[in-house]
Design an enzyme around this catalytic site. Structure first.
Site, PDB file in Angstrom:
ATOM      1  N   ARG A  53      41.435  44.517  40.467  1.00 27.61           N
ATOM      2  CA  ARG A  53      42.325  44.240  39.622  1.00 27.61           C
ATOM      3  C   ARG A  53      42.506  43.768  37.990  1.00 27.61           C
ATOM      4  NH1 ARG A  53      46.142  45.311  37.024  1.00 27.61           N
ATOM      5  NH2 ARG A  53      47.920  46.017  36.596  1.00 27.61           N
ATOM      6  N   LYS A  54      42.305  42.470  38.023  1.00 30.97           N
ATOM      7  CA  LYS A  54      42.283  41.647  37.046  1.00 30.97           C
ATOM      8  C   LYS A  54      43.423  41.801  36.879  1.00 30.97           C
ATOM      9  CE  LYS A  54      37.636  42.855  35.416  1.00 30.97           C
ATOM     10  NZ  LYS A  54      36.894  43.595  36.231  1.00 30.97           N
TER      11      LYS A  54
END
Ligand code: 5BU
Length: 252
Positions: free
Chosen positions: A92-93
């Site tokens: 998801r960063k």
């Protein structure tokens, strides 16, 4: 060239329970292969998890690219992770302030906290992002595989320094090289193919040997070279075998 410590030994050199679990899975399955399962159909992703799962230590998702996402996705993928003994890494960063990333991790449509074993975050916001994700199993983005990335030099050093302050949360790094002498820290590298090269949108590919032998990373993250192969199961088997050979070759 200094030799590496075995994954089994490293399981005892970290306090992080998810890292211990991952090191043991890697040793049990003789796999340091993470599949980037970048497909937009949930059915296709679950099918790949079931057929390629036996070769993986981690399956990496981008849940927000699924066009047919349903709320049972996470529990279905978890069943396959248990069946084939791999961990789920939602790429998801996260990149916002602590409070917001906590909402993004636990709430919204995807409820990532309920099914992902591992997540990752940019360090741009500073340590508050780790505070917001405290208690999770987190990888910090210290380097990126893409062309002209700005995640290098002092930025990368900062990521390592931030990780050292949160050993109960941070498992290691997304990076191109081994970054720390701490044997408990994991290094996962994307942008991997059997031959070096690039794609049309800035991705840079390095070889398995370069990443694992020369750069001393631990885990290869492979996407399209497996997912778009004529035979993805065979392609995954080739990467698992080569990845493990490179690891064994560099053992003390
Ligand atoms: P590929 O098909 O092997 O190029 O896929 C690479 C995957 O790794 C893809 O899911 C990216 O989002 C992910 N990735 C990357 O390529 N480079 C990076 O620096 C980071 C993630 Br961080």
């Amino acid at each position: 060239m200094p030799k590496r410590i075995s994954f089994l030994k490293r399981a005892s050199l970290t306090r992080h329970q998810m890292s211990q679990k991952l090191f043991k899975i890697m040793e049990d399955k003789k796999s340091n292969l993470c599949l980037a399962a970048d497909v937009t159909s949930q059915a296709k992703l679950l099918e790949m998890a079931d057929t390629i799962g036996p070769d993986l230590c981690i399956l990496k998702t981008h849940v927000d690219i699924l066009e047919d996402y349903t709320p049972d996705f996470g529990s279905k993928l978890r069943l396959l992770a248990d069946k084939h003994n791999f961990l789920i890494f939602e790429d998801r960063k996260f990149a916002d302030i602590g409070q917001t990333v906590w909402y993004q991790f636990t709430k919204g449509i995807y409820h990532i906290a309920e099914w992902a074993h591992i997540i990752n975050a940019h360090i741009v916001p500073g340590p508050g992002i780790i505070e917001g994700l405290k208690g999770s199993s987190l990888l910090l983005l210290a380097e990126m595989s893409s062309h002209e990335t700005v995640a290098k030099g002092a930025y990368t050093k900062k990521a390592v320094a931030m990780a050292e302050k949160y050993p109960e949360t941070v498992m290691g790094f997304i990076c191109l090289h081994s970054l720390t002498k701490d044997p408990g820290m994991l290094h996962l590298t994307p942008g991997v193919k059997l031959e070096p090269g690039k794609d049309a949108l800035g991705q840079r590919y390095r070889t398995v040997d370069e990443i694992l032998i020369k750069n001393k990373s631990d885990i290869i993250i492979v996407g399209r070279d497996i997912t778009h192969a004529k035979n993805p199961i065979e392609a995954a088997a080739i990467y698992r075998k080569r990845g493990w050979e490179c690891y064994v070759q560099t053992l003390a």
